[in-house]
Design a protein around this motif. Sequence first.
Motif, mmCIF file in Angstrom:
data_model
loop_
_atom_site.group_PDB
_atom_site.id
_atom_site.type_symbol
_atom_site.label_atom_id
_atom_site.label_comp_id
_atom_site.label_asym_id
_atom_site.label_seq_id
_atom_site.Cartn_x
_atom_site.Cartn_y
_atom_site.Cartn_z
ATOM 1 N N ASP A 211 -25.372 47.077 -19.945
ATOM 2 C CA ASP A 211 -25.700 45.782 -20.546
ATOM 3 C C ASP A 211 -25.255 44.601 -19.689
ATOM 4 O OD1 ASP A 211 -26.801 47.116 -22.711
ATOM 5 O OD2 ASP A 211 -24.895 47.168 -23.792
ATOM 6 N N SER A 215 -27.737 41.706 -18.307
ATOM 7 C CA SER A 215 -27.585 40.273 -18.568
ATOM 8 C C SER A 215 -27.665 39.468 -17.280
ATOM 9 C CB SER A 215 -26.253 40.008 -19.278
ATOM 10 O OG SER A 215 -26.300 40.427 -20.619
ATOM 11 N N VAL A 282 -27.253 40.426 -23.369
ATOM 12 C CA VAL A 282 -28.024 41.636 -23.667
ATOM 13 C C VAL A 282 -27.116 42.670 -24.341
ATOM 14 C CG1 VAL A 282 -29.362 43.537 -22.685
ATOM 15 C CG2 VAL A 282 -29.608 41.222 -21.755
ATOM 16 N N ASN A 283 -27.392 42.961 -25.585
ATOM 17 C CA ASN A 283 -26.622 43.927 -26.374
ATOM 18 C C ASN A 283 -25.134 43.593 -26.402
ATOM 19 O OD1 ASN A 283 -26.791 46.216 -28.072
ATOM 20 N ND2 ASN A 283 -26.018 47.541 -26.456
ATOM 21 N N GLU A 284 -24.798 42.328 -26.345
ATOM 22 C CA GLU A 284 -23.398 41.877 -26.313
ATOM 23 C C GLU A 284 -22.777 41.998 -27.698
ATOM 24 O OE1 GLU A 284 -20.420 40.950 -24.097
ATOM 25 O OE2 GLU A 284 -22.132 39.937 -23.198
#
Length: 378
Positions: A211, A215, A282-284
Motif C-alpha cells: 500500500d 500511494s 491507498v488502503n491506509e
Amino acid sequence: MRIGFYAPLKPPDHPAPSGDRRVARLFMAALRGMGHDIDLLSDLRSFNRDGDAVHEAATAEAAAAAVDRLSHRWLQEASRKPDLLFTYHVYHKAADYIGPALKQRFGLPYVIAEASDSPRRREGAWAKGYVQAAQALSAADAVLAITRYDLPPLIACAGARAQYFAPFIDTAPFMAAATQRQQHRKVLSARFGLPLDRPWLLAVGMMRSGDKLASFQRLAETLPLAADMGWHGILVGDGPERHTVQAAFAPLHNRITLTGQLDADSLAALYAASDLYIWPAVNEAYGMALLEAQAAALPVLSVNTRGVPDIVAHGETGWLTADDQPQTLASALHNLLGDQALRQRMAAAAPLRVARDLSMGAAQARLQTLFTQLGLPA
C-alpha cells in the motif's frame, strides 16, 4: 497500577521502525505518563505474513512456554503480577496467544487496543490465527477500535465491550516546530536545495511494497496533472522500494526532492515549513503522518477512506477527496494551492483540534475513563 503490556505484531523494542511499533510505544508512554508501571510481558512476535501452519504452531508453542514462565514468576513473587493485561494490535496475522491464557489462569482484566475481525479468514491459510484472534477478542474485557471503520465488525463479535478509541500522538515536538516555521523553512531550503518562492508539497512514508508504494505511485500520477501550480514536492522516507519510487517521479525532474529518512527533529521542522501535506492513502488504516502534519499546523490533502476521516476534519483541518484517482486529487490540489486563505485557516485549526482530541493528554483521559469503567484503581 502494574500493567503487563504485549504487542504480538511487532514488539515495541523491535529494531525496524514502523507505524505499528510507534503506536505501541505511544500507548506505553501514555500509560507511564499516568503513573502506571509497565512490564513488557514478552517480545514474542506472532506475525505470520503468509499463513504458514508450521510458523503458527511454533508461535503457539513459544507462547505457551512464555505463559508458563510468567505464571511461575508471578506465583513466586506476587508483587510482580500485573493488575491489568494490555495487548496492542490483534488480528488473524498476529494473534495473541499470551493475554487470553494469562487472563484465564489469574482472572486478570484484559484490554486489547487496535484489533480487527475478518470472518472470511475463518478458512484458509490464516484459519488458526483467526480462531486464536477471535478467542482473544472474546476474552477481552474491552476492545478498543482505533478507527471507526474497524468498529462495526468488532461490535459484532465483542458487543458493548468494543468502543472507539481515537489515535493520538505526543504533539509537543510538532507544535514547537510550528512556532519557528520561517526559520525552519530557510534552514531546510539551504540543506536540501528547496526553492523558497514555491509552495512545498510534502509526503512521508516507508518506501516498501504494498500500500505504501501504491500511494507513492498514485501521487506520481497526480502531480503532473497540477504541474501548472508551481509547487515543489518533497518525499521523505526510505526502504527497499526507494528505486521504484524514484523511477515513478523521474518525469518530474527537478520539481521533486527525496530526502531519505529523517530524524524526528528534522521531520517535525519539515512539516512546519511545508505548505500542504498530500497523501493518496491507498488502503491506509489512518496515517500517523497525517496526524503529525496537522499537529505542526500543516493542512492535509488526502482521501476519505477507512480511518483517515477520524483524524482529518474535512474542510476544517484538511481536504478529503471522494476517491484516490489522480484527476480527483489533482483537482483538489489546484483548489487548495489557489486558495491561500483556506490553507491558512486549516493551518490554524489543525493543531487546536489535534491538541483537543488526538493528543497524548486526550488519550490518557480516555484511558482513565476506561479503567474506571473496568473498576481498576486510579
